[in-house]
Scaffold this active site. Structure first.
Site, PDB file in Angstrom:
ATOM      1  N   GLU A  34      48.878  39.480  38.722  1.00 26.12           N
ATOM      2  CA  GLU A  34      48.933  40.572  37.732  1.00 26.12           C
ATOM      3  C   GLU A  34      49.315  41.920  38.344  1.00 26.12           C
ATOM      4  O   GLU A  34      48.616  42.915  38.177  1.00 26.12           O
ATOM      5  CB  GLU A  34      47.607  40.674  36.978  1.00 26.12           C
ATOM      6  CG  GLU A  34      47.348  39.448  36.131  1.00 26.12           C
ATOM      7  CD  GLU A  34      46.249  39.626  35.099  1.00 26.12           C
ATOM      8  OE1 GLU A  34      45.599  40.687  35.066  1.00 26.12           O
ATOM      9  OE2 GLU A  34      46.049  38.683  34.301  1.00 26.12           O
ATOM     10  N   GLU A  39      46.207  31.632  34.024  1.00 30.49           N
ATOM     11  CA  GLU A  39      44.970  32.089  33.386  1.00 30.49           C
ATOM     12  C   GLU A  39      45.136  32.041  31.883  1.00 30.49           C
ATOM     13  O   GLU A  39      46.197  32.403  31.355  1.00 30.49           O
ATOM     14  CB  GLU A  39      44.599  33.532  33.790  1.00 30.49           C
ATOM     15  CG  GLU A  39      44.107  33.658  35.209  1.00 30.49           C
ATOM     16  CD  GLU A  39      43.678  35.071  35.565  1.00 30.49           C
ATOM     17  OE1 GLU A  39      43.118  35.793  34.709  1.00 30.49           O
ATOM     18  OE2 GLU A  39      43.919  35.456  36.722  1.00 30.49           O
TER      19      GLU A  39
HETATM   20  C1  BG6 Z   1      42.908  38.856  34.510  1.00 26.57           C
HETATM   21  C2  BG6 Z   1      42.522  38.830  35.936  1.00 26.57           C
HETATM   22  O1  BG6 Z   1      43.327  40.144  34.272  1.00 26.57           O
HETATM   23  O2  BG6 Z   1      41.987  38.664  33.520  1.00 26.57           O
HETATM   24  C3  BG6 Z   1      41.132  38.290  36.220  1.00 26.57           C
HETATM   25  O3  BG6 Z   1      43.474  38.206  36.738  1.00 26.57           O
HETATM   26  C4  BG6 Z   1      40.211  38.725  35.114  1.00 26.57           C
HETATM   27  O4  BG6 Z   1      40.744  38.729  37.484  1.00 26.57           O
HETATM   28  C5  BG6 Z   1      40.708  38.132  33.805  1.00 26.57           C
HETATM   29  O5  BG6 Z   1      38.869  38.418  35.339  1.00 26.57           O
HETATM   30  C6  BG6 Z   1      39.836  38.415  32.598  1.00 26.57           C
HETATM   31  O6  BG6 Z   1      39.620  39.781  32.466  1.00 26.57           O
HETATM   32  P1  BG6 Z   1      38.148  40.343  32.374  1.00 26.57           P
HETATM   33  O7  BG6 Z   1      38.292  41.822  32.369  1.00 26.57           O
HETATM   34  O8  BG6 Z   1      37.587  39.795  31.115  1.00 26.57           O
HETATM   35  O9  BG6 Z   1      37.422  39.827  33.585  1.00 26.57           O
END
Ligand code: BG6
Length: 473
Positions: free
Chosen positions: A165, A373
């Site tokens: 990211e 993700e």
């Molecule tokens: C992504 C990241 O932005 O989203 C993760 O790569 C992150 O590190 C995930 O945890 C979810 O976002 P958040 O803010 O809910 O943890």
């Protein structure tokens, strides 16, 4: 488009799950690990314990055995740069290197393909103190670190991700820790950092191809399709602008080695243009990814003018979340989307947007895709008998997999899916209370309890999804 019969997930599909080092490992200062920007971020300490997190460092065998029981074909994790090079450069920390040796060897023993992210937000603090990504010396440090990883782990690791990211680090640099708060002219500084990260990525991709000719490497940005708030041409233009600045700036540089024209004009207009040489552009063109990894949580919706739209729709404009990171109201305005539901953290849920996003990426770049993700953050409750009935998470993942399968039916080449997250870990912005895992970790924000692992209902669901090759969603 609807199909009487959807295309099955390809054989050899990498059914996986993801984590990142600073969110799951703990052992923040053990066995020679140096601090990272995350360890130094004050808001983290106030929010939750980031020192122990899920204590994966001390539960390695147990966790990997659970991943194997889940049936994972791949496990996406990140190396902690500061665990390997406590100063960011200089001497390799052998104890840290041995930890990843153990992890990778265990995965291979269980026939789980390691999918390694080189850098997931946690820049070594020693480099940050010298200017971090504003200092071109960090490019050299990254290449050296990447070469060490290829040399040491390349015999067992075939799939590599460069930077997680990068777009979020640039769009939310002050929040993630990329840029120290109070930096003068922060936007200009961030776009210069972006250029440096791109050069670092290109050098790592070139090194990977030289050192490991059969390995594959790609970027891992967060990509969201962007809807216009209405069919008004100005809104469509605003969505187009936002997509260029949020999404394509990053992938055009990674895949074509060129600056996206709209994003470039935006930076020029606002006075954010990075200093760029022809030699550097040649390097960017030379570094080529083999695939694109992307993270997707939800779509974004934007309109041309915040105030006009708010009046028209009779509702407040949208607060900035991950999808709207970096919103610049002079160019576009984040809007609500009345057609979508939201999760407990107010993030939209948009499975169809997932299909649209995959199609858009594939149509632009024609490279194989892997999802690194996708998931639902929620307040899980540990019930009697250590059970977690996370049907809401199953519903989210099922809907997204259905849409991914439709994207495959549309002709998009997708070779893997790694939901966030394999196991509960500390959310980047909202603590351990915002859980994503298939495996519950028994701790609270500050009370670490016994850190016991419990399989959630979603664990059994995903297990049978994988076992059936995606036929039983
Ligand atoms: C992504 C990241 O932005 O989203 C993760 O790569 C992150 O590190 C995930 O945890 C979810 O976002 P958040 O803010 O809910 O943890």
């Amino acid at each position: 488009m609807e199909y009487p019969q959807v295309t099955p997930f390809p054989s050899g599909f990498l059914w996986g799950a993801s984590t990142s080092a600073y969110q799951v490992e703990g052992a923040w200062n053990e066995e020679g690990k140096g601090p990272s920007v995350i360890d130094k971020a004050v808001f983290n300490a106030e929010l939750s314990d980031f020192k122990v997190t899920s204590d994966h460092y001390h539960h390695l065998e147990q966790d990997v055995a659970l991943f194997a029981e889940l049936g994972l074909k791949t496990y996406r994790f990140s190396l902690s740069w500061a665990r390997l090079f406590p100063q960011g450069t200089g001497e390799l920390n052998l104890a840290g290197a041995a930890f990843y040796d153990r992890l990778i060897t265990l995965l291979v023993q269980y026939h789980i393909e390691p999918l390694v992210t080189l850098y997931h937000f946690d820049l070594p603090w020693a480099l940050q103190e010298k200017g971090g990504w504003s200092d071109p010396a960090t490019i050299d440090a990254f290449e050296r670190y990447a070469r060490m990883a290829f040399e040491r782990y390349g015999d067992r690791v075939k799939y590599w991700l460069t930077i997680n990211e990068q777009n979020m680090m640039i769009l939310k640099g002050e929040v993630i820790g990329t840029l120290p708060p109070g930096t003068p002219d922060p936007q200009k500084a961030l776009y210069q950092q972006n250029h440096h990260m791109m050069l670092a990525q290109a050098r790592a991709m070139i090194a990977c191809h030289q050192m490991l000719p059969t390995a594959k490497i790609g970027p891992a940005p967060n990509i969201s399709c962007v809807y216009p708030a209405s069919a008004r041409p100005e809104d469509v233009l605003a969505a187009n602008n936002f997509s260029a600045i949020r999404n394509w700036l990053y992938l055009d540089l990674a895949c074509y080695g060129t600056y996206n024209a709209v994003a470039w004009s935006f930076m020029r207009e606002k006075g954010y243009l990075p200093t760029v040489t022809e030699q550097e552009m040649a390097l960017l063109r030379a570094g080529k990814p083999d695939f694109i990894a992307f993270n997707y949580y939800a779509s974004a919706t934007v309109g041309a003018e915040q105030s006009a739209h708010a009046r028209e729709q009779g509702e407040p404009t949208r607060a900035v979340d991950q999808q709207l990171a970096g919103i610049d109201t002079r160019v576009y305005a984040g809007m609500n989307n009345p057609f979508l539901k939201r999760n407990q953290f107010n993030w939209y849920i948009d499975p169809v947007g997932f299909r649209i996003t995959a199609r858009e990426i594939y149509e632009r770049y024609r490279l194989p895709l892997i999802v690194t993700e996708n998931g639902l953050g929620a307040f899980d409750t540990l019930e009697a008998g250590n059970k977690v009935y996370d049907d809401y998470r199953i519903a989210y993942l099922r809907q997204h997999l259905e849409q991914l399968q439709l994207a495959i039916s549309d002709g998009v080449e997708v070779f893997g899916y790694c939901p966030w997250s394999a196991i509960d870990l500390v959310s980047t912005h909202q603590g351990i209370g915002k859980r994503y895992g298939f495996i519950y970790v028994n701790r609270d924000e500050k009370d670490l309890k016994d850190l016991a692992r419990y399989k959630k209902k979603s664990f059994a669901w995903y297990q049978q999804v994988i076992a059936s090759g995606g036929q039983n969603l």
